[in-house]
Design an enzyme around this catalytic site. Structure first.
Site, mmCIF file in Angstrom:
data_model
loop_
_atom_site.group_PDB
_atom_site.id
_atom_site.type_symbol
_atom_site.label_atom_id
_atom_site.label_comp_id
_atom_site.label_asym_id
_atom_site.label_seq_id
_atom_site.Cartn_x
_atom_site.Cartn_y
_atom_site.Cartn_z
ATOM 1 N N CYS A 169 0.804 -1.225 0.000
ATOM 2 C CA CYS A 169 0.000 0.000 0.000
ATOM 3 C C CYS A 169 0.836 1.274 0.000
ATOM 4 C CB CYS A 169 -0.931 0.022 1.205
ATOM 5 S SG CYS A 169 -1.851 -1.512 1.433
ATOM 6 N N HIS A 308 -3.806 7.283 6.380
ATOM 7 C CA HIS A 308 -3.874 6.011 5.645
ATOM 8 C C HIS A 308 -5.243 5.373 5.868
ATOM 9 C CE1 HIS A 308 -2.358 2.569 3.504
ATOM 10 N NE2 HIS A 308 -2.567 1.772 4.524
ATOM 11 N N GLU A 319 -2.457 4.106 13.953
ATOM 12 C CA GLU A 319 -2.179 5.337 13.228
ATOM 13 C C GLU A 319 -2.519 6.566 14.067
ATOM 14 O OE1 GLU A 319 -2.825 7.454 8.876
ATOM 15 O OE2 GLU A 319 -3.957 5.634 9.351
ATOM 16 N N LYS A 340 -10.259 7.079 2.023
ATOM 17 C CA LYS A 340 -10.578 5.712 1.582
ATOM 18 C C LYS A 340 -12.027 5.359 1.902
ATOM 19 C CE LYS A 340 -5.976 3.523 1.898
ATOM 20 N NZ LYS A 340 -5.186 4.683 2.390
ATOM 21 N N HIS A 345 -9.848 1.487 -1.074
ATOM 22 C CA HIS A 345 -8.424 1.221 -0.924
ATOM 23 C C HIS A 345 -7.884 0.703 -2.258
ATOM 24 C CE1 HIS A 345 -4.592 0.428 0.593
ATOM 25 N NE2 HIS A 345 -4.869 -0.253 1.686
ATOM 26 N N PHE A 406 1.545 -3.271 4.464
ATOM 27 C CA PHE A 406 1.982 -4.592 4.890
ATOM 28 C C PHE A 406 3.464 -4.747 4.549
ATOM 29 C CE2 PHE A 406 -2.282 -7.141 4.744
ATOM 30 C CZ PHE A 406 -2.714 -6.438 5.857
#
Length: 420
Positions: A169, A308, A319, A340, A345, A406
């Protein structure tokens, strides 16, 4: 060479809403979700999920049939977004139309997580389900992760660096950051950067389902399925799309009379180095602080953060904890939103589309919300100023856009508003 200022002179998005960048941003500020219910007849079990796609995208109209047949959809979306950004920057497609200026050191850096994976899934189906013995001779070039930057460099005559980044991502956030560094250092006067991904291949969706991080939703609930920072959040909503930015040395842009839509001033990266899929607050803190330091900024200089914010149970509180640590006593007044919730996403393209949103927020002095969050904030995600409805006329000079992936790859971009 002294570090150069880096202007944003072109923005391009292939939007799920179907319009241009102005339409795209206005719908986000209005809190309009592009998530819809996707129902397929795929075997062995049909897909029935919330999804964000680009139904109005006509690849042949945007590119040309001879070019389209050599590309998988992620490359078609990406190439179309770069054309829009290039046109937005007022640059001619053909090098010979550029007043004789050489493009031998101009380049393209692209981000994608999945690349042409759909080409290989299609090939597997041809082999195992249809019993075919041969694949299309275009399979390799359609499946290459570097297809977008390769096509862009060929079509626009860019002779400098042509490469792609794949870091889940964070892919396109890193691509933009590395392009920014090339312009700032003097290696290139102009760089194209961005990202594209197409996430609805059957086994990709099933793989994400197996991780239990995808939001459920049917025809009546898919529009509100993605709820970052909400107590009742149930996971992310995948999407497809592309976004591109033209980054240009400030003096070069001014000399040719280009309109400047904003400025990238900082870029920070880090690795959590702890777990493949579990985010770490410390790694995100390092990336944000690195971006601030790189841009000569302090937390007090930041007026907005495009988070994010994926709406996963574990990711969102981490976050927000990182933001609280970086901004300290300023955090409660820091406007934060996760777009998002509306555009989904886009995996490797997420950083690019959110970079465009952040640049537009500063240009328009308007902040898009985290949709579907009012009255639902998770106590574990409190401590910042969550933007629940779009805000206009907000004085802003600098903002951050974060991409946390990730594998522990983190990328944060710092932006400044254009001169007024």
């Amino acid at each position: 060479m002294q570090a150069r200022r880096v202007a944003i002179t072109g923005l391009g998005v292939i939007s799920p809403y179907g319009g241009d960048i102005t339409d795209f941003f206005e719908r986000l500020v209005a809190g309009e979700s592009a998530s819809r219910h996707l129902l397929t007849d795929d075997l062995p079990r049909p897909l029935s999920i919330p999804f964000v796609n680009c139904p109005g995208f006509d690849a042949e109209a945007a590119l040309s049939k001879p070019l389209v047949v050599t590309m998988e959809r992620f490359a078609q979306l990406g190439m179309a977004a770069t054309y829009l950004a290039w046109e937005h920057a007022g640059l001619p497609r053909q090098p010979e139309e550029a007043s004789g200026e050489s493009r031998e050191h101009w380049g393209c850096i692209w981000g994608t997580a999945l690349g042409g994976l759909a080409a290989f899934e299609r090939g597997s189906r041809d082999f195992w389900q249809k019993g075919r013995e041969r694949l299309s001779p275009l399979s390799v070039v359609q499946g290459m992760n570097n297809a977008v930057n390769a096509h862009v460099s060929i079509q626009l005559g860019l002779g400098g660096i042509s490469t792609s980044h794949t870091a889940a991502c964070a892919s396109s956030g890193i691509a933009i950051g590395e392009a920014f560094r090339r312009v700032r250092s003097g290696d290139a006067d102009v760089m194209l950067a961005g990202g594209s991904d197409v996430c609805q291949t059957y086994h990709v969706v099933r793989a994400w389902e197996a991780m239990r991080v995808m939001a459920p939703g049917g025809a009546d609930t898919s529009a509100t399925a993605c709820r970052p920072f909400a107590a009742d959040r149930s996971g992310l909503v995948l999407g497809e799309g592309a976004a591109a930015l033209v980054l240009e040395a400030w003096d070069h842009a001014v000399a040719r009379g280009a309109r400047i839509h904003g400025e990238i001033i900082g870029y920070g990266t880090s690795c959590d180095h702890s777990h493949l899929v579990r985010p770490q607050r410390e790694g995100q803190v390092r990336a944000m602080r690195s971006a601030l330091a790189d841009g000569g900024l302090t937390p007090a200089d930041i007026h907005y953060v495009n988070a994010h914010g994926t709406a996963t149970a574990e990711g969102d509180p981490v976050e927000i904890a990182a933001l609280r640590e970086v901004f300290g006593e300023l955090a409660p007044g820091l406007p934060v939103s996760a777009t998002k919730s509306m555009h989904g996403h886009l995996l490797g393209a997420a950083g690019a589309i959110e970079a465009v949103v952040t640049a537009l927020a500063l240009r328009e002095q308007a902040v898009p919300p985290t949709a579907h969050l009012a009255g639902r904030i998770d106590p574990a995600c409190e401590g910042v100023d969550h933007v629940l409805e779009g805000r206009r006329g907000v004085p802003m000079q600098a903002a951050l856009s974060s991409s946390f992936a990730f594998g522990g790859s983190n990328a944060v971009l710092a932006f400044r508003a254009p001169p007024r």
